[in-house]
Scaffold this motif. Structure first.
Motif, PDB file in Angstrom:
ATOM      1  N   UNK A   1      20.821  -1.125 -11.785  1.00 51.83           N
ATOM      2  CA  UNK A   1      21.762  -0.802 -10.697  1.00 51.83           C
ATOM      3  C   UNK A   1      23.065  -1.551 -10.936  1.00 51.83           C
ATOM      4  N   UNK A   2      23.847  -1.138 -11.946  1.00 52.02           N
ATOM      5  CA  UNK A   2      25.066  -1.892 -12.293  1.00 52.02           C
ATOM      6  C   UNK A   2      26.128  -1.870 -11.203  1.00 52.02           C
ATOM      7  N   UNK A   3      26.054  -0.881 -10.311  1.00 50.93           N
ATOM      8  CA  UNK A   3      27.049  -0.789  -9.248  1.00 50.93           C
ATOM      9  C   UNK A   3      26.735  -1.713  -8.077  1.00 50.93           C
ATOM     10  N   UNK A   4      25.553  -2.281  -8.059  1.00 51.80           N
ATOM     11  CA  UNK A   4      25.108  -3.089  -6.918  1.00 51.80           C
ATOM     12  C   UNK A   4      25.386  -4.567  -7.142  1.00 51.80           C
TER      13      UNK A   4
ATOM     14  N   UNK B   1      10.600  -1.311 -11.595  1.00 51.01           N
ATOM     15  CA  UNK B   1       9.617  -0.268 -11.310  1.00 51.01           C
ATOM     16  C   UNK B   1      10.089   0.717 -10.251  1.00 51.01           C
ATOM     17  N   UNK B   2      11.145   0.371  -9.547  1.00 45.03           N
ATOM     18  CA  UNK B   2      11.663   1.260  -8.524  1.00 45.03           C
ATOM     19  C   UNK B   2      12.652   0.541  -7.628  1.00 45.03           C
ATOM     20  N   UNK B   3      13.494   1.325  -6.973  1.00 46.79           N
ATOM     21  CA  UNK B   3      14.452   0.812  -5.993  1.00 46.79           C
ATOM     22  C   UNK B   3      14.169   1.511  -4.672  1.00 46.79           C
TER      23      UNK B   3
ATOM     24  N   UNK C   1      16.144  -2.635  -2.120  1.00 48.78           N
ATOM     25  CA  UNK C   1      15.282  -3.631  -2.768  1.00 48.78           C
ATOM     26  C   UNK C   1      14.820  -3.070  -4.103  1.00 48.78           C
ATOM     27  N   UNK C   2      15.073  -3.803  -5.177  1.00 47.32           N
ATOM     28  CA  UNK C   2      14.591  -3.425  -6.503  1.00 47.32           C
ATOM     29  C   UNK C   2      13.339  -4.249  -6.811  1.00 47.32           C
ATOM     30  N   UNK C   3      12.325  -3.585  -7.328  1.00 44.97           N
ATOM     31  CA  UNK C   3      11.065  -4.248  -7.657  1.00 44.97           C
ATOM     32  C   UNK C   3      10.911  -4.334  -9.172  1.00 44.97           C
ATOM     33  N   UNK C   4      10.622  -5.557  -9.647  1.00 47.58           N
ATOM     34  CA  UNK C   4      10.599  -5.840 -11.075  1.00 47.58           C
ATOM     35  C   UNK C   4       9.212  -6.330 -11.474  1.00 47.58           C
TER      36      UNK C   4
ATOM     37  N   UNK D   1       0.824  -1.212   0.000  1.00 41.40           N
ATOM     38  CA  UNK D   1       0.000   0.000   0.000  1.00 41.40           C
ATOM     39  C   UNK D   1       0.858   1.262   0.000  1.00 41.40           C
ATOM     40  N   UNK D   2       1.999   1.211   0.658  1.00 41.71           N
ATOM     41  CA  UNK D   2       2.814   2.412   0.830  1.00 41.71           C
ATOM     42  C   UNK D   2       3.723   2.700  -0.355  1.00 41.71           C
ATOM     43  N   UNK D   3       4.134   1.668  -1.101  1.00 37.62           N
ATOM     44  CA  UNK D   3       5.131   1.845  -2.155  1.00 37.62           C
ATOM     45  C   UNK D   3       4.550   1.431  -3.508  1.00 37.62           C
TER      46      UNK D   3
END
Length: 406
Positions: A76-79, A118-120, A107-110, A48-50
């Motif tokens: 995020x190639x550096x991660x 969709x966001x990190x 956390x990356x969301x795919x 709900x929050x993100x």
């Protein structure tokens, strides 16, 4: 104090113990129960929050694990990707845990269908906050966990004394709370009826929470089950993505066709293979018990583990979390756990209200409001309880910033 006599006196003693435990520790008990209840739906709170977590379900095949990992690596190639997890529900995004160059986590969301990031977001989300608060109050685990889990002993004593004090309690399962508007003392009567009725119907849940919490105390005291084997692999920070990861997933499925894959753990610098994990034939076990571990250098299967091969000690250990939080049956069981957790939280509150209403009526019904009586009823124990709660909340920013004590 008048000495109790006979059967009625013995019941009064049990009632007094039940009342004292529930009243004096009610503030801290309510906090522990409330955070545990919310923890059962913490992923939904994050959803709900993100907005990055939310997706629209589709009637088509999802993208592959390799495509998800490749999308995360491109975003995020550096991660360093530590873990990749499938969506919790059809309306959830897949997620990847990232280790950043400054050693923090994200956390990356795919999107599981389009394989688009969709966001990190921050790793310390509502789920982590509720988990750490409920488990060890943001304190070091060796200190916080026994404080929290000791409440299980209080719950056990409250359950036993309550059943003894409630004469012929089995009759109360179908005795609905009474309410007669306008009758003097009706609020106290109704609150008492509701407390007993809700308490009886939540006995099974209370016993379950007590048993699992006592088990956590056993583990804290040195009774941990032996871990499953993890073969060491001499490898660098390998990050198999795309077709390379898909080939490893295919190898895992061939090695264990019954494995329903829920996550992939990457080697990093921990000297281990790629771990493909999930659920299989065994029930009430965590995903980590069913694994296929693969050497990322040549795709060779190093080890397979199955939940049904655990010994009794290991099986009890793996059952504790699914039973404590209701995760074993997906959203349905977690919602059931949420409802009964809310009932237990309400029992802690109504127990204080019963006493406060009784004392308020005994002294001067019009002289003081109920709220001050609720605090006064808790007695001196309210202050250390409040201090623990405030300390947990005060430590939250430190833990969120990556300087956790646990």
């Amino acid at each position: 104090m008048v000495k109790p006599k006979g059967q009625k006196g013995r019941r009064s003693v049990w009632w007094w113990v039940h009342h004292w435990l529930g009243l004096k520790l009610a503030l801290f008990m309510t906090f522990v129960l409330l955070t545990g209840t919310l923890a059962t739906v913490a992923h939904e709170i994050d959803w709900l929050a993100d907005p990055a977590i939310r997706v629209m379900p589709r009637d088509e095949a999802q993208a592959s694990w390799g495509a998800w990992a490749a999308a995360v690596q491109a975003a995020a190639p550096e991660a360093e990707i530590e873990a990749l997890n499938r969506p919790l529900e059809p309306w959830f995004a897949a997620s990847a845990v990232l280790r950043m160059p400054d050693d923090s986590r994200r956390i990356a969301y795919v999107n599981p269908w389009t394989a688009e990031v969709q966001g990190v977001s921050t790793w310390f989300n509502a789920h982590r906050f509720l988990r750490f608060t409920h488990r060890h109050l943001m304190l070091p685990v060796k200190w916080g966990l026994p404080i929290v889990c000791s409440m299980a002993l209080v719950l056990l004593a409250s359950l036993v004394t309550g059943l003894i004090a409630y004469k012929k309690f089995w009759r109360g399962f179908f005795r609905l709370p009474r309410w007669h508007a306008g009758r003097k003392g009706e609020a106290r009567r109704f609150t008492g009826d509701l407390h007993r009725f809700a308490g009886l119907w939540s006995i099974w849940f209370l016993v379950l929470i007590i048993a699992t919490s006592v088990w956590y105390l056993v583990e804290w005291g040195g009774g941990q089950a032996p871990p499953q084997p993890r073969p060491e692999v001499v490898t660098g920070p390998a990050q198999p993505v795309g077709a390379e990861l898909d080939a490893l997933i295919a190898t895992a499925r061939a090695a264990d066709p019954e494995l329903r894959i829920t996550g992939v753990r990457f080697p990093g610098e921990k000297g281990r293979g790629v771990i493909v994990e999930g659920q299989a034939r065994a029930v009430l076990v965590r995903e980590r018990t069913n694994t296929v571990q693969i050497d990322p250098r040549d795709g060779a299967v190093l080890l397979t583990t199955r939940g049904e091969d655990l010994n009794l000690h290991q099986r009890i250990s793996e059952m504790a979390d699914p039973l404590h939080f209701g995760t074993f049956g997906g959203l349905l069981t977690r919602l059931i756990w949420f409802v009964f957790g809310a009932v237990m939280t309400g029992l802690s509150v109504t127990g204080v209200m019963i006493y406060a209403l009784r004392m308020k009526r005994a002294e001067d019904e019009a002289a003081i409001g109920t709220a001050p009586w609720l605090w006064r009823s808790l007695g001196p124990a309210a202050y250390p309880s409040a201090a623990l709660i405030l300390l947990s909340l005060a430590l939250t920013p430190m833990v969120a910033a990556g300087f956790g004590l646990g």
